[in-house]
Design an enzyme around this catalytic site. Structure first.
Site, PDB file in Angstrom:
ATOM      1  N   GLY A  84       0.819  -1.221   0.000  1.00 32.21           N
ATOM      2  CA  GLY A  84       0.000   0.000   0.000  1.00 32.21           C
ATOM      3  C   GLY A  84       0.846   1.261   0.000  1.00 32.21           C
ATOM      4  O   GLY A  84       0.337   2.353   0.235  1.00 32.21           O
ATOM      5  N   ASP A 130      -1.423   8.250  -6.646  1.00 35.43           N
ATOM      6  CA  ASP A 130      -0.095   7.648  -6.426  1.00 35.43           C
ATOM      7  C   ASP A 130       0.941   8.159  -7.422  1.00 35.43           C
ATOM      8  O   ASP A 130       2.061   8.502  -7.051  1.00 35.43           O
ATOM      9  CB  ASP A 130      -0.165   6.121  -6.593  1.00 35.43           C
ATOM     10  CG  ASP A 130      -0.883   5.440  -5.442  1.00 35.43           C
ATOM     11  OD1 ASP A 130      -1.651   6.120  -4.741  1.00 35.43           O
ATOM     12  OD2 ASP A 130      -0.675   4.225  -5.264  1.00 35.43           O
TER      13      ASP A 130
HETATM   14  O1  PMV Z   1      -4.625   1.455  -2.165  1.00 30.46           O
HETATM   15  P1  PMV Z   1      -4.110   2.772  -2.570  1.00 30.46           P
HETATM   16  O2  PMV Z   1      -2.993   3.292  -1.726  1.00 30.46           O
HETATM   17  O3  PMV Z   1      -3.817   2.880  -4.049  1.00 30.46           O
HETATM   18  O4  PMV Z   1      -5.276   3.836  -2.290  1.00 30.46           O
HETATM   19  C1  PMV Z   1      -6.560   3.727  -2.789  1.00 30.46           C
HETATM   20  C2  PMV Z   1      -7.280   5.006  -2.511  1.00 30.46           C
HETATM   21  C3  PMV Z   1      -8.769   4.961  -2.728  1.00 30.46           C
HETATM   22  O5  PMV Z   1      -9.261   6.234  -2.378  1.00 30.46           O
HETATM   23  C4  PMV Z   1      -9.434   3.925  -1.855  1.00 30.46           C
HETATM   24  C5  PMV Z   1      -9.124   4.662  -4.176  1.00 30.46           C
HETATM   25  C6  PMV Z   1      -8.732   5.723  -5.179  1.00 30.46           C
HETATM   26  O6  PMV Z   1      -8.700   5.377  -6.390  1.00 30.46           O
HETATM   27  O7  PMV Z   1      -8.509   6.878  -4.819  1.00 30.46           O
END
Ligand code: PMV
Length: 311
Positions: A84, A130
């Site tokens: 994560g 990300d």
């Molecule tokens: O699992 P991660 O760190 O890529 O985070 C997902 C974040 C969410 O808000 C749950 C989904 C999104 O696409 O923003």
């Protein structure tokens, strides 16, 4: 040859609510992934021939964003994939950065856009959180409308995101990895069903949005006490939405006595939690005793960065 690195990330506030147009804050962390890229005789990754099946991100990046000949790619990461912490985004950003560097120079925004394109191709449905934070470093504030310090605006299908710079002081966090990989898609779908069905869940999402806006202010003021309190409140609301897990809750509970605040980070269901603290060793020990894998990390880091160029 080009050597380029990119940071991992954590979501400080706003995950899940961001899917409904609320803001989110993500920050780069001082765990980096480095790509060393040379011209080669065939495409290779860490000495093995490139496999479309195993090296999905690398294969998509080469296919869609590299007009040149075969590449010999070496990947070196300070953090594990599946925790994560944004390893696929850091890999994609560092690799595209190295390709840009070989073509003349790196432009942060172009790398962020290309990396989002690669993640969307590979994952089907991605948010640019990300890839944008790994390209830009520091912090980003993502919203559904433009505001001060806008970096870039990304559109895909009917969705759009305004990515802003968010100033981030040098803070210490402890990440606690549960050791469980939980795919994001089903958790996002679960929250959507809940929000579609009940007014209560919609109000929880609204409240997470308010907490995130307030958190951005506290972050700017470096008010760690208030920020930690907001993180813990956010965690409780995420738990109400059904995306925490017994393992995450155990690690959050273990961290809280030595922290300003703690919460799950990212999609939840497993993955990792974060704690804001000035006693990182104590928090790391408490997390390890409850079966988590702790990482002491700092924020306020560079985004995509050239480490070395050799001709
Ligand atoms: O699992 P991660 O760190 O890529 O985070 C997902 C974040 C969410 O808000 C749950 C989904 C999104 O696409 O923003």
């Amino acid at each position: 040859m080009s050597v380029v690195s990119a940071p991992g990330k954590m979501i400080l506030l706003g995950e899940h609510a961001v899917v409904f147009g609320k803001p989110a804050i993500a920050m780069g962390i001082d765990l980096r992934l480095t790509c060393t890229v040379r011209k080669g005789r065939q495409n290779t990754v860490n000495g093995q021939p490139l496999s479309e099946r195993h090296h999905t991100y690398v294969a998509a990046a080469i296919r869609d964003h590299w007009p040149g000949g075969p590449l010999d790619i070496t990947i070196d990461s300070e953090f594990p994939s599946g925790s994560g912490l944004g390893s696929s985004a850091a890999l994609t950003v560092a690799l595209l950065g190295a390709m840009s560097q070989m073509g003349g120079g790196i432009d942060e925004e172009s790398v962020a856009r290309a990396a989002f394109d690669v993640e969307s191709t590979v994952q089907g449905r991605a948010s640019p959180l990300d890839t944008s934070v790994s390209s830009h470093g520091q912090g980003i504030f993502v919203d559904s409308a433009p505001g001060k310090d806008l970096l870039w605006h990304i559109r895909r299908d009917s969705r759009q995101w305004y990515v802003h710079h968010c100033p981030v002081p040098d803070l210490t966090f402890v990440v606690g990895f549960t050791g469980i990989r939980a795919p994001t898609g089903p958790l996002v779908a679960k929250v959507k069903r809940y929000v579609d069905r009940t007014r209560f869940a919609k109000e929880v999402v609204d409240e997470i949005g308010d907490i995130t806006v307030e958190g951005a202010k506290r972050l700017r003021d470096r008010d760690v006490v208030a920020l930690g309190g907001l993180m813990t409140r956010d965690h409780n609301l995420l738990a109400i939405l059904g995306v925490s897990s017994p393992e995450l809750q155990r690690l959050v509970d273990a961290a809280i006595p030595f922290s300003y605040g703690a919460k799950l980070t990212g999609a939840g269901g497993g993955g990792s939690m974060i704690a804001l603290t000035d006693r990182p060793e104590k928090v790391a020990g408490a997390i390890a005793r409850r079966g988590g894998v702790p990482y002491i990390v700092r924020t306020g880091v560079d985004g995509v960065r050239v480490e070395d160029i050799l001709h």
